[in-house]
Write a protein that holds these residues in place. Structure first.
Motif, PDB file in Angstrom:
ATOM      1  N   ALA A   1      25.815  17.500 -26.951  1.00 51.09           N
ATOM      2  CA  ALA A   1      24.969  17.319 -25.491  1.00 51.09           C
ATOM      3  C   ALA A   1      24.496  18.889 -25.300  1.00 51.09           C
ATOM      4  CB  ALA A   1      25.557  16.500 -24.366  1.00 51.09           C
ATOM      5  N   ALA A   2      25.459  19.713 -25.371  1.00 45.13           N
ATOM      6  CA  ALA A   2      25.261  21.279 -24.929  1.00 45.13           C
ATOM      7  C   ALA A   2      24.088  21.761 -26.218  1.00 45.13           C
ATOM      8  CB  ALA A   2      26.416  21.963 -25.175  1.00 45.13           C
ATOM      9  N   VAL A   3      24.382  21.281 -27.230  1.00 46.02           N
ATOM     10  CA  VAL A   3      23.291  21.836 -28.394  1.00 46.02           C
ATOM     11  C   VAL A   3      21.804  21.151 -28.160  1.00 46.02           C
ATOM     12  CG1 VAL A   3      22.508  21.637 -30.795  1.00 46.02           C
ATOM     13  CG2 VAL A   3      25.024  21.990 -30.039  1.00 46.02           C
ATOM     14  N   VAL A   4      21.749  19.943 -27.621  1.00 46.39           N
ATOM     15  CA  VAL A   4      20.511  19.391 -27.307  1.00 46.39           C
ATOM     16  C   VAL A   4      19.901  20.073 -25.973  1.00 46.39           C
ATOM     17  CG1 VAL A   4      19.428  17.320 -26.253  1.00 46.39           C
ATOM     18  CG2 VAL A   4      21.204  17.158 -27.886  1.00 46.39           C
ATOM     19  N   ALA A   5      20.619  20.332 -24.897  1.00 45.03           N
ATOM     20  CA  ALA A   5      20.304  21.088 -23.938  1.00 45.03           C
ATOM     21  C   ALA A   5      19.842  22.443 -24.338  1.00 45.03           C
ATOM     22  CB  ALA A   5      21.465  21.331 -22.789  1.00 45.03           C
ATOM     23  N   ALA A   6      20.405  23.273 -25.315  1.00 47.98           N
ATOM     24  CA  ALA A   6      19.826  24.448 -25.713  1.00 47.98           C
ATOM     25  C   ALA A   6      18.500  24.234 -26.384  1.00 47.98           C
ATOM     26  CB  ALA A   6      20.995  25.115 -26.419  1.00 47.98           C
TER      27      ALA A   6
ATOM     28  N   GLY B   1      23.162  13.357 -20.741  1.00 49.81           N
ATOM     29  CA  GLY B   1      24.051  11.991 -20.549  1.00 49.81           C
ATOM     30  C   GLY B   1      23.936  11.028 -21.434  1.00 49.81           C
ATOM     31  N   LEU B   2      22.662  10.567 -21.726  1.00 48.45           N
ATOM     32  CA  LEU B   2      22.673   9.576 -22.662  1.00 48.45           C
ATOM     33  C   LEU B   2      22.977  10.076 -24.292  1.00 48.45           C
ATOM     34  CD1 LEU B   2      18.785   8.563 -21.815  1.00 48.45           C
ATOM     35  CD2 LEU B   2      21.041   7.161 -21.450  1.00 48.45           C
ATOM     36  N   VAL B   3      22.745  11.251 -24.659  1.00 45.78           N
ATOM     37  CA  VAL B   3      23.282  11.716 -25.814  1.00 45.78           C
ATOM     38  C   VAL B   3      24.645  11.408 -25.871  1.00 45.78           C
ATOM     39  CG1 VAL B   3      23.482  13.577 -27.013  1.00 45.78           C
ATOM     40  CG2 VAL B   3      21.158  13.129 -26.395  1.00 45.78           C
ATOM     41  N   THR B   4      25.475  11.997 -24.738  1.00 46.38           N
ATOM     42  CA  THR B   4      26.882  11.945 -24.711  1.00 46.38           C
ATOM     43  C   THR B   4      27.509  10.461 -24.764  1.00 46.38           C
ATOM     44  OG1 THR B   4      26.722  14.033 -23.301  1.00 46.38           O
ATOM     45  CG2 THR B   4      28.927  12.501 -23.335  1.00 46.38           C
ATOM     46  N   ALA B   5      26.578   9.461 -24.155  1.00 49.11           N
ATOM     47  CA  ALA B   5      27.037   8.242 -23.990  1.00 49.11           C
ATOM     48  C   ALA B   5      26.962   7.534 -25.538  1.00 49.11           C
ATOM     49  CB  ALA B   5      26.175   7.430 -22.988  1.00 49.11           C
ATOM     50  N   LEU B   6      25.694   7.810 -26.288  1.00 47.79           N
ATOM     51  CA  LEU B   6      25.313   7.157 -27.497  1.00 47.79           C
ATOM     52  C   LEU B   6      26.605   7.816 -28.766  1.00 47.79           C
ATOM     53  CD1 LEU B   6      21.615   7.386 -27.613  1.00 47.79           C
ATOM     54  CD2 LEU B   6      23.094   5.352 -27.276  1.00 47.79           C
TER      55      LEU B   6
ATOM     56  N   LEU C   1      20.245  20.679  -9.390  1.00 45.36           N
ATOM     57  CA  LEU C   1      19.314  19.633  -9.702  1.00 45.36           C
ATOM     58  C   LEU C   1      18.485  19.557  -8.743  1.00 45.36           C
ATOM     59  CD1 LEU C   1      21.789  16.843 -11.267  1.00 45.36           C
ATOM     60  CD2 LEU C   1      20.545  18.725 -12.427  1.00 45.36           C
ATOM     61  N   SER C   2      17.410  20.521  -8.550  1.00 44.49           N
ATOM     62  CA  SER C   2      16.537  20.544  -7.423  1.00 44.49           C
ATOM     63  C   SER C   2      15.278  20.424  -7.749  1.00 44.49           C
ATOM     64  CB  SER C   2      16.963  21.722  -6.313  1.00 44.49           C
ATOM     65  OG  SER C   2      16.676  22.866  -7.401  1.00 44.49           O
ATOM     66  N   ALA C   3      15.195  20.366  -8.888  1.00 40.30           N
ATOM     67  CA  ALA C   3      13.669  20.283  -9.717  1.00 40.30           C
ATOM     68  C   ALA C   3      13.850  18.965 -10.784  1.00 40.30           C
ATOM     69  CB  ALA C   3      13.484  21.611 -10.184  1.00 40.30           C
ATOM     70  N   ARG C   4      12.701  18.726 -11.038  1.00 36.28           N
ATOM     71  CA  ARG C   4      12.519  17.697 -11.920  1.00 36.28           C
ATOM     72  C   ARG C   4      13.120  17.956 -13.335  1.00 36.28           C
ATOM     73  NH1 ARG C   4       6.474  15.783 -11.377  1.00 36.28           N
ATOM     74  NH2 ARG C   4       6.094  17.904 -11.316  1.00 36.28           N
ATOM     75  N   GLU C   5      12.785  19.279 -13.935  1.00 33.18           N
ATOM     76  CA  GLU C   5      12.959  19.359 -15.239  1.00 33.18           C
ATOM     77  C   GLU C   5      14.467  19.324 -15.336  1.00 33.18           C
ATOM     78  OE1 GLU C   5      12.811  23.399 -18.451  1.00 33.18           O
ATOM     79  OE2 GLU C   5      11.314  23.273 -16.493  1.00 33.18           O
ATOM     80  N   PRO C   6      15.320  20.060 -14.464  1.00 31.43           N
ATOM     81  CA  PRO C   6      17.065  19.857 -14.615  1.00 31.43           C
ATOM     82  C   PRO C   6      17.617  18.622 -14.535  1.00 31.43           C
ATOM     83  CG  PRO C   6      16.377  21.528 -13.262  1.00 31.43           C
ATOM     84  CD  PRO C   6      15.193  20.972 -13.322  1.00 31.43           C
TER      85      PRO C   6
END
Length: 248
Positions: free
Chosen positions: A213-218, A194-199, A181-186
């Motif tokens: 959440a994995a589908v959202v990331a993809a 994380g929000l999708v998982t919590a919801l 997590l060294s850049a803004r995009e990641p």
């Protein structure tokens, strides 16, 4: 450009890096072993999971879904999604290490974050191979030894919540994730997922929120790739010699 010949393996920077990474990563195995038996897996199931799956993030995801009451299929799906990156590593490591014969199978099994990083940080082909094999085999041996220790301690400790081990999987997984997590995009993608998982946790069975959440990331990654390709081929993009547009 020529690079200096590598030194003897006993003085090799790649070997030192591989060994240090092996010790640091192998220690996570204690947490995994303890949490795995606490999640309901037997000692031998825990040992087999480390020996055969052998990718820390996937293993923590697997037992996280199982401990939350998720089905085996959901646990395997979450683990598989996190392990896909190793296949991507495999393509570059195969060209870099060039294993032959039975070593191809061994190299495939020990292609992980750490062996990829130890090899990619070197510039000489011999040092690249030293870094790959030292980190890959070193992590494998120590990870499995500490998994056994953690599984034995887990049975003796009883309820993991008494010792704070119920949060160790989260802490260990964040430890594996944080360097990426060294850049803004990641960071943005991680926050959204994380929000999708919590919801979705209150409305979906255990194990499914992480898959959503994995589908959202993809989807986010695919959208960004499509946007970058569109920008590269849009008006004003160079498409001919000298950076001129075609037909200009």
């Amino acid at each position: 450009m020529s690079h200096p010949a590598p030194v003897d393996w006993r003085s090799s920077p790649a070997v030192r890096i591989g060994l240090s990474v092996s010790v640091a990563t192998g220690l996570y195995g204690i947490s995994f072993g303890a949490l795995s038996v606490a999640a309901g897996l037997t000692f031998w199931q825990t040992v087999a999971l480390s020996a055969l799956m052998f990718t820390g993030g996937s293993q923590f995801a697997f037992i996280g879904v199982v401990s939350g009451g998720g089905a085996g299929a959901s646990a395997l799906g979450a683990a598989t999604l996190l392990g896909i990156r190793n296949a991507v590593y495999g393509m570059s490591m195969n060209a870099l290490v060039r294993p032959r014969g039975w070593r191809r199978l061994l190299a495939a099994h020990v292609t992980i974050d750490e062996s990829n990083a130890a090899a990619s940080s070197q510039v000489h082909p011999v040092e690249e191979r030293r870094g790959f094999w030292t980190a890959g085999l070193g992590v494998f041996v120590l990870w499995n030894l500490f998994t056994v220790l953690g599984a034995l301690l887990g049975n003796a400790l009883g309820d993991p919540a008494r010792w704070g081990l119920d949060g160790a999987a989260v802490a260990a997984f964040l430890g594996l994730l944080w360097p990426r997590l060294s850049a803004r995009e990641p960071v943005a993608v991680a926050v959204v997922c994380g929000l999708v998982t919590a919801l979705t946790i209150p409305v979906l069975p255990a194990g499914l929120p992480i898959l959503v959440a994995a589908v959202v990331a993809a989807f986010l990654g695919r959208s960004r790739a499509a946007g970058s390709a569109g920008a590269a081929s849009g008006p004003g993009a160079p498409s001919g010699p000298g950076g001129k547009e075609a037909g200009a």
